[in-house]
Enzyme design. Sequence first.
Site, mmCIF file in Angstrom:
data_model
loop_
_atom_site.group_PDB
_atom_site.id
_atom_site.type_symbol
_atom_site.label_atom_id
_atom_site.label_comp_id
_atom_site.label_asym_id
_atom_site.label_seq_id
_atom_site.Cartn_x
_atom_site.Cartn_y
_atom_site.Cartn_z
ATOM 1 N N HIS A 109 -10.241 23.588 1.832
ATOM 2 C CA HIS A 109 -10.118 22.642 3.000
ATOM 3 C C HIS A 109 -9.649 21.175 2.356
ATOM 4 O O HIS A 109 -9.186 20.262 3.092
ATOM 5 C CB HIS A 109 -11.226 22.452 3.821
ATOM 6 C CG HIS A 109 -11.617 23.562 4.614
ATOM 7 N ND1 HIS A 109 -10.812 24.240 5.280
ATOM 8 C CD2 HIS A 109 -12.762 24.313 4.703
ATOM 9 C CE1 HIS A 109 -11.551 25.208 5.970
ATOM 10 N NE2 HIS A 109 -12.728 25.467 5.407
ATOM 11 N N ASP A 148 -10.464 33.579 3.929
ATOM 12 C CA ASP A 148 -11.527 32.869 4.570
ATOM 13 C C ASP A 148 -11.739 33.018 6.067
ATOM 14 O O ASP A 148 -10.713 33.199 6.614
ATOM 15 C CB ASP A 148 -11.590 31.609 4.232
ATOM 16 C CG ASP A 148 -12.873 31.082 4.145
ATOM 17 O OD1 ASP A 148 -13.756 30.776 3.209
ATOM 18 O OD2 ASP A 148 -13.171 30.240 5.226
ATOM 19 N N HIS A 150 -12.439 30.776 7.906
ATOM 20 C CA HIS A 150 -11.656 29.235 8.273
ATOM 21 C C HIS A 150 -10.321 29.348 7.854
ATOM 22 O O HIS A 150 -10.095 29.748 6.884
ATOM 23 C CB HIS A 150 -12.457 28.247 7.868
ATOM 24 C CG HIS A 150 -13.791 28.149 8.007
ATOM 25 N ND1 HIS A 150 -15.043 28.815 7.118
ATOM 26 C CD2 HIS A 150 -14.694 27.855 9.179
ATOM 27 C CE1 HIS A 150 -16.184 28.619 7.638
ATOM 28 N NE2 HIS A 150 -16.158 28.310 8.781
ATOM 29 N N ASP A 237 -16.626 34.650 4.621
ATOM 30 C CA ASP A 237 -17.408 34.422 5.854
ATOM 31 C C ASP A 237 -16.876 35.297 6.792
ATOM 32 O O ASP A 237 -17.167 34.994 8.057
ATOM 33 C CB ASP A 237 -17.477 32.906 6.034
ATOM 34 C CG ASP A 237 -16.173 32.317 5.463
ATOM 35 O OD1 ASP A 237 -15.152 32.990 5.401
ATOM 36 O OD2 ASP A 237 -16.603 31.072 5.356
#
Lengths: 456, 558
Positions: A109, A148, A150, A237
């Site tokens: 990120h 991921d 995200h 995740d």
Amino acid sequence: MSGKTGLVFFPAFDWAISPTHPEREERLLYTRDTIFEEGVLDLPNIEELAPRLATFHDIARVHFCVPRVQSQVTEAHLIAAGAAMLLGDLIIEGSLRNGFALVRPPGHHAMRVVHGNRGFCNINNEAVLVEYLRRRHGVKRIAIVDSDVHHGDGTQEIFYHDPDVLFISFHQDGRTIYPGTGFTHELGGPLAYARTLNVPLPPGTTDETFLYVVDNLILPVLQDFAPEFIINSAGQDNHYTDPLGSMRFTAQGYAEFTRRLNPHLAVLEGGYAIESALPYVNLAILLALSGHDYSYVREPDYWPGKFKESPERLDQVKRMVDNLLGIWQNRDKADIEKLFGTGKFYQRKKNIYYDTDYIEEEQFEKVRMCPYCPGYIIIESRANRGYGSPNRVFAISVPFQACSCCQAEAADAYEKAKKEGRFDYVYLQDKTTDTYMSYERNKNQEWCSEGPRPEV
Amino acid sequence: MFIGIDVGGTFTDAVLLDRGMVKATAKVVTRQDLLSSLLEALDSILQGVSPDLIERVVFSTTVITNLIAEKKYDPVGLIIIPGPGLSHAHYRFATQTHIINGAIDYRGREIIPLDLKQVEQAVEELEAAGYNKVAVVGKFSSRNNKHEKEIEKYIKLLHPQWQVELGHTVAGQLNFPRRVVSTMLTCATREKYEFFVRSVFQALEQRGLQAEIYILRADGGTMRLKNSTKAPIETIFSGPAASTLGVQALLPPGETAVVVDIGGTTSDLALLLSGQPLLATRGVCIYNQLTHVRALAVKSVPVGGDTTLSRQQNRIVLLPGRQGPPFCLDGPAPTPTDALRVLGLFHKGDYDKARQAMHMLGAELNLSCTETAVRVVDLVVDTIVQEINEMFKSWEQEPSYRVWEVLQKKKVRPTTVVGVGGGAAGLITQIAARMNCQPVLPPYASVANAIGAAVARPTLRVSLRADTQQGVYTIQEEGFQGKIEDGNFNEEKAIALARTWLQRRAENAGLTSSLGEVEIIRREVFNVVRNWVTCGKIFDIGVQTQRGILHYIGGGGR
């Protein structure tokens, strides 16, 4: 060519964002117990390596850290990024076949400008690796596949205008999860169109659909792009037990994905089901990378057939895959002027929120539409920390493929911004010469990083 | 007075020490009949010394190593509970192996119950095949030994006379395959080892020795001989540990040195870092089987005085292995010893034959005998120096799991090169010169191993792992698991508990007097957080008594 899989295991047992934060000392504890107890480090084709530190210079090659690299990174960040670089070196040199940087803290990120911590990340480990591989080894075409839950928004942003880096991210639909981006229309800038591909998946997606995307989109696109190096930004995740995501991937699914993708290097990203997912997923990925049978790896509460995919969801994803594949196949026929407009610069405005550090950043980004190279990038950034006056930053990045014209224009723009007095910090990142300058107005002081000292 | 005895494959060495002074040394041939060699060595050093003056006798031995090497032990049946994880195809051990369903996880929770039906069948089949020794090992059994104990209970009920060895009592560290091998070897060697221990007691009794009797472990610590039958495999490879400790005792304290033991066919390298011998981070490999046995880090290099030399095109090369003695001692081929003889660095053997050996190697290369010899010595020195540098490098490259560990890693280089062993005299000066170090050829180098045994400290360690969320703790070395009753259990209490266990272990081992300071070698605390709330802590505490030696050896006569 060695057939070995390199592992840097760096659980950072003495580093945490805060004591109860998901990104804390305990995160890789059970993974350690599992890989130690399984004895996988004794397998002859797995080699464990000690991490090394990335230098501030390696970080400056990617990020504009405000005010300086030293103020945004801890040693743990340097070790995590350094681990990826070390494995990258050994893979390129041929002493390893592939590798797994099983490290903390994560990084996907973290964007080009760093005012603080976003989504548990300060430094983008994959981006630091990519720029290092290009600088040190002259690797040109690199693909990053982000698995991921995200959206890998930081990695996307850093390479959005780079035609030589293919970034593919599949993740839970951004309308339902942090950071709220990663939609199919985010396809890269005018000079790197379709070099960014996003596959937002509906919550509840299972292995079956996930592997459908791999086989029908990711693998064909990779084959066309023909990268010299493939990086898996390995967030875990998407697992069915993850507390932050709502997906239903299993350890078997992750292993199968790893086997099919066959990346040169997997770099750990997120994954916060530290007991119910990480030990199993990490073990499965390590076994898949090293070519071992992973079919015996199983979560305690899992049985085959536990999750059934809904036909509607699969159809929805199939349509999206077809659409994206069409965009990819027609990327060179796309009317760039119609999509992005004309002019000397392509420009856009962005708002970036730092969820961990509560910073609101406004960015104005300009890319020089150069006919000879991917063009230099100018970023004007204003970060509001909720106290004091906001930081005003002017940053210019010259890509490693830049033409001499762009290089000269960028240098002029840097000098002009220094004199102008509108900005607190002014940066010049010249990747063609590996030179990184920064100027701080209040101190009227300039720093220059021309490369790490040679190792003694 | 202390006695150290090293029972090696070829020679049995013995020394008598009196407060850091070497009073007597002996070197006798090790015979098939161990007792007689022991007695001969003892008699030789005890001449004119009353047996009641001896406070302590320490052995180091290769008895177990040889048993394993020659596979002279009874077959051991294997019952393992690997559960999910690595493919079961990895668990093909060279014996009848039964895989039972059941699983414990990393925090010691039972995730799959034990399948007793399968146990029943396994025991029947083992009985039918004539086994009466069984090793039972489960994955994560050091976190919860329930399954292993259930199986033991079942076997003992049916076959009380069988020897059953449980994985969690043999090794507490994580690594299931290594625990399987360690448990199997323990089970296999126990009877033979007990026989060795009895013969030692017999020999000492015959000479009227009342002293405490210890045996050296591969990690350089000692344990009481009578307690050592619990862990026979810990005594294997104590030979290299003995000579490293011996060198440590012969050097001034605190030095960073390389110990180079140059033998006939191989040279053994060991490191002393700031005066302490370096431990291998993982257990040693015993005849291609990885175990949990802790040992000093020793590297064997296939170069020695009797290594065969050959010429390939315009290069002189070392061939691995030994064809026979050096050419100057009527051997078949040129060796480094011949080169040393020509250069006057070795004084036995026929000078002319040594020159002839060098001529055989160097004539085609237009080198004189002396030039050839210089080149040979350079080659040997280069090879050993390279291995020494590699050893330091690999020590520096040991993985670290904490930020501070990565940051505090420093490049350390030795200041001293210590030579022991037959070929040391001729080579050590040049190895040291190449490494910019001081060469040292200590006195009594030929019995350094026996000295090392004599001065080794008894060491004990305790590894405690406590999990307050589950309210349980384990003591790795004892295979003990207990409940945490205290609601306010914290780091200090965890350390105190570990110390209590160390004290208890010391009392059981009869070691309270010479324990010295207790050091904390590991203190790790992890918050167990669920849903943003700290719901427990995991403590990982290691305490141990001081490592090292009891005496440094001063000057003094024989």
